[in-house]
Design a protein around this motif. Sequence first.
Motif, PDB file in Angstrom:
ATOM      1  N   ALA A  58       7.298  -3.256   0.988  1.00  0.00           N
ATOM      2  CA  ALA A  58       7.533  -3.239  -0.464  1.00  0.00           C
ATOM      3  C   ALA A  58       6.773  -2.103  -1.125  1.00  0.00           C
ATOM      4  O   ALA A  58       7.289  -1.432  -2.045  1.00  0.00           O
ATOM      5  CB  ALA A  58       7.112  -4.584  -1.054  1.00  0.00           C
ATOM      6  N   ARG A  59       5.562  -1.840  -0.672  1.00  0.00           N
ATOM      7  CA  ARG A  59       4.778  -0.740  -1.270  1.00  0.00           C
ATOM      8  C   ARG A  59       5.463   0.599  -1.024  1.00  0.00           C
ATOM      9  O   ARG A  59       5.541   1.458  -1.914  1.00  0.00           O
ATOM     10  CB  ARG A  59       3.360  -0.734  -0.685  1.00  0.00           C
ATOM     11  N   LEU A  60       5.962   0.774   0.220  1.00  0.00           N
ATOM     12  CA  LEU A  60       6.643   2.033   0.521  1.00  0.00           C
ATOM     13  C   LEU A  60       7.913   2.209  -0.328  1.00  0.00           C
ATOM     14  O   LEU A  60       8.235   3.321  -0.787  1.00  0.00           O
ATOM     15  CB  LEU A  60       6.998   2.087   2.009  1.00  0.00           C
ATOM     16  N   MET A  61       8.624   1.112  -0.542  1.00  0.00           N
ATOM     17  CA  MET A  61       9.821   1.181  -1.379  1.00  0.00           C
ATOM     18  C   MET A  61       9.474   1.517  -2.823  1.00  0.00           C
ATOM     19  O   MET A  61      10.178   2.312  -3.483  1.00  0.00           O
ATOM     20  CB  MET A  61      10.583  -0.154  -1.319  1.00  0.00           C
ATOM     21  N   LEU A  62       8.390   0.946  -3.335  1.00  0.00           N
ATOM     22  CA  LEU A  62       7.976   1.242  -4.710  1.00  0.00           C
ATOM     23  C   LEU A  62       7.562   2.701  -4.846  1.00  0.00           C
ATOM     24  O   LEU A  62       7.842   3.356  -5.864  1.00  0.00           O
ATOM     25  CB  LEU A  62       6.836   0.312  -5.129  1.00  0.00           C
ATOM     26  N   VAL A  63       6.877   3.196  -3.808  1.00  0.00           N
ATOM     27  CA  VAL A  63       6.488   4.619  -3.848  1.00  0.00           C
ATOM     28  C   VAL A  63       7.736   5.499  -3.852  1.00  0.00           C
ATOM     29  O   VAL A  63       7.831   6.499  -4.574  1.00  0.00           O
ATOM     30  CB  VAL A  63       5.576   4.937  -2.648  1.00  0.00           C
ATOM     31  N   ARG A  64       8.726   5.140  -3.021  1.00  0.00           N
ATOM     32  CA  ARG A  64       9.966   5.922  -2.963  1.00  0.00           C
ATOM     33  C   ARG A  64      10.708   5.916  -4.301  1.00  0.00           C
ATOM     34  O   ARG A  64      11.271   6.937  -4.722  1.00  0.00           O
ATOM     35  CB  ARG A  64      10.858   5.331  -1.860  1.00  0.00           C
ATOM     36  N   LEU A  75       2.027  -0.631  -8.008  1.00  0.00           N
ATOM     37  CA  LEU A  75       1.513  -0.296  -6.675  1.00  0.00           C
ATOM     38  C   LEU A  75       0.152  -0.948  -6.422  1.00  0.00           C
ATOM     39  O   LEU A  75      -0.134  -1.426  -5.312  1.00  0.00           O
ATOM     40  CB  LEU A  75       1.405   1.223  -6.532  1.00  0.00           C
ATOM     41  N   ALA A  76      -0.701  -0.963  -7.469  1.00  0.00           N
ATOM     42  CA  ALA A  76      -2.027  -1.569  -7.319  1.00  0.00           C
ATOM     43  C   ALA A  76      -1.919  -3.059  -7.021  1.00  0.00           C
ATOM     44  O   ALA A  76      -2.667  -3.610  -6.186  1.00  0.00           O
ATOM     45  CB  ALA A  76      -2.861  -1.338  -8.574  1.00  0.00           C
ATOM     46  N   GLN A  77      -1.000  -3.747  -7.686  1.00  0.00           N
ATOM     47  CA  GLN A  77      -0.815  -5.178  -7.442  1.00  0.00           C
ATOM     48  C   GLN A  77      -0.348  -5.428  -6.009  1.00  0.00           C
ATOM     49  O   GLN A  77      -0.825  -6.343  -5.323  1.00  0.00           O
ATOM     50  CB  GLN A  77       0.218  -5.741  -8.441  1.00  0.00           C
ATOM     51  N   ILE A  78       0.596  -4.620  -5.541  1.00  0.00           N
ATOM     52  CA  ILE A  78       1.090  -4.765  -4.173  1.00  0.00           C
ATOM     53  C   ILE A  78      -0.027  -4.505  -3.163  1.00  0.00           C
ATOM     54  O   ILE A  78      -0.173  -5.218  -2.162  1.00  0.00           O
ATOM     55  CB  ILE A  78       2.284  -3.818  -3.930  1.00  0.00           C
ATOM     56  N   GLU A  79      -0.845  -3.483  -3.417  1.00  0.00           N
ATOM     57  CA  GLU A  79      -1.940  -3.152  -2.493  1.00  0.00           C
ATOM     58  C   GLU A  79      -2.981  -4.267  -2.448  1.00  0.00           C
ATOM     59  O   GLU A  79      -3.521  -4.597  -1.383  1.00  0.00           O
ATOM     60  CB  GLU A  79      -2.584  -1.832  -2.905  1.00  0.00           C
ATOM     61  N   ARG A  80      -3.291  -4.865  -3.632  1.00  0.00           N
ATOM     62  CA  ARG A  80      -4.233  -5.984  -3.642  1.00  0.00           C
ATOM     63  C   ARG A  80      -3.663  -7.179  -2.859  1.00  0.00           C
ATOM     64  O   ARG A  80      -4.377  -7.831  -2.105  1.00  0.00           O
ATOM     65  CB  ARG A  80      -4.544  -6.394  -5.075  1.00  0.00           C
ATOM     66  N   ALA A  81      -2.372  -7.464  -3.040  1.00  0.00           N
ATOM     67  CA  ALA A  81      -1.749  -8.561  -2.300  1.00  0.00           C
ATOM     68  C   ALA A  81      -1.752  -8.283  -0.797  1.00  0.00           C
ATOM     69  O   ALA A  81      -1.985  -9.184   0.033  1.00  0.00           O
ATOM     70  CB  ALA A  81      -0.328  -8.763  -2.796  1.00  0.00           C
ATOM     71  N   GLY A  93       1.883   2.917 -11.421  1.00  0.00           N
ATOM     72  CA  GLY A  93       0.633   2.731 -10.675  1.00  0.00           C
ATOM     73  C   GLY A  93       0.159   1.292 -10.681  1.00  0.00           C
ATOM     74  O   GLY A  93      -0.429   0.811  -9.698  1.00  0.00           O
ATOM     75  N   GLU A  94       0.407   0.577 -11.794  1.00  0.00           N
ATOM     76  CA  GLU A  94      -0.027  -0.819 -11.862  1.00  0.00           C
ATOM     77  C   GLU A  94       0.722  -1.684 -10.840  1.00  0.00           C
ATOM     78  O   GLU A  94       0.130  -2.547 -10.196  1.00  0.00           O
ATOM     79  CB  GLU A  94       0.202  -1.360 -13.272  1.00  0.00           C
TER      80      GLU A  94
END
Length: 370
Positions: A203-209, A217-223, A214-215
Amino acid sequence: MNALRRLEGIDWVRWGLVAMPSLFAIPTAPKWTWPVIAVVAVLSLPVLLFDQVSRPPWLLPAALILLIAATGSLWVLHPNGFTSVSMFAATFSTLRSFGRITSALALLAAAATIMVWSIREQLTWVNAVALLSVLIVMILLAANRRSRVERLEQTQLALARARTASEEHARAAALAERARIARELHDVLAHSLAGLALNLQGARLMLVRDGASGEALAQIERAQKLASDGLSEARTAVAALREDVVPLERTLSDLLAAYRLDSGARADLVIEGEQRELDASVVTMVVRAVQEALSNTRKHAAGAAVDVKLLFGAEEITVTIADRQGRRPPKAPAEGYGLRGMGERVALLDGTLESGPGEDGWLIHLTVPA
């Protein structure tokens, strides 16, 4: 060496029966018999510490044999006192505590004294036989006591084995339940967390694509981090559930109890320092070392007493195993497979092992971090 225990009432009674009749004879005994009384007083001192004198092993038996001879001589030289009580008390103490050779010497000394006294006092053969029958009664009482002590030790060992079997059964049941829980954690929770972490990574890679904020991505990284931490903790819990530490003191006590029953020799365990929970690998190594040492003692020094000492240090545990052969044993021409394996197990734990002849027997000394 073990600290001397406090003297108990039975110690004073045993010593009093041996020493006091001879000491009370001083006022009425001829002065030329006083040196014999002094010898009796000196030889009676080991009797006061009967259960504590173990080194050298010949000291107490030799003292008792000489004590029987000295008190018997005093009885013959001063027949009007109660010094015969001293001789019979020393004889019984010898019969109830020592082996055939020592007991035979004690009986020979006592019987010779009775015969000399009977001839000197011109006793009839009936009275002489009556005195000798006292020795037969002592033999029967000593045999009964030995049998009672052996039955008591067998009962204690049976109780210890039953307790160990019960604990092993309970431990096996607990281990089975822990293993089931560990499997559930590993197969369900750990797999789910691993899958969640992979999905969050995707999911993080898809959001980056897609150019997400940034918020987001930060939530996904914390999860994703929470899922990774949960997976690590789940694996730690599985490892803890699958590990079981052997109760060291109880295991060593049972090993020494079995050795006492098999050999009839003394085997003591002394623990010093502040006890704490040890790693399973350390406990297993110590148990294997004591087992190997007892096996070697049975093989090379049958009947020798054994002292095992555990010292809990600040950062290590020290184990000393010594058999008391009563002499300095010859150095082994080559190290056996048992000692070699013990050294390898100690080395795996970054410990040190020393083994060789000591002052009065074989000595094993090992230290491992704990």
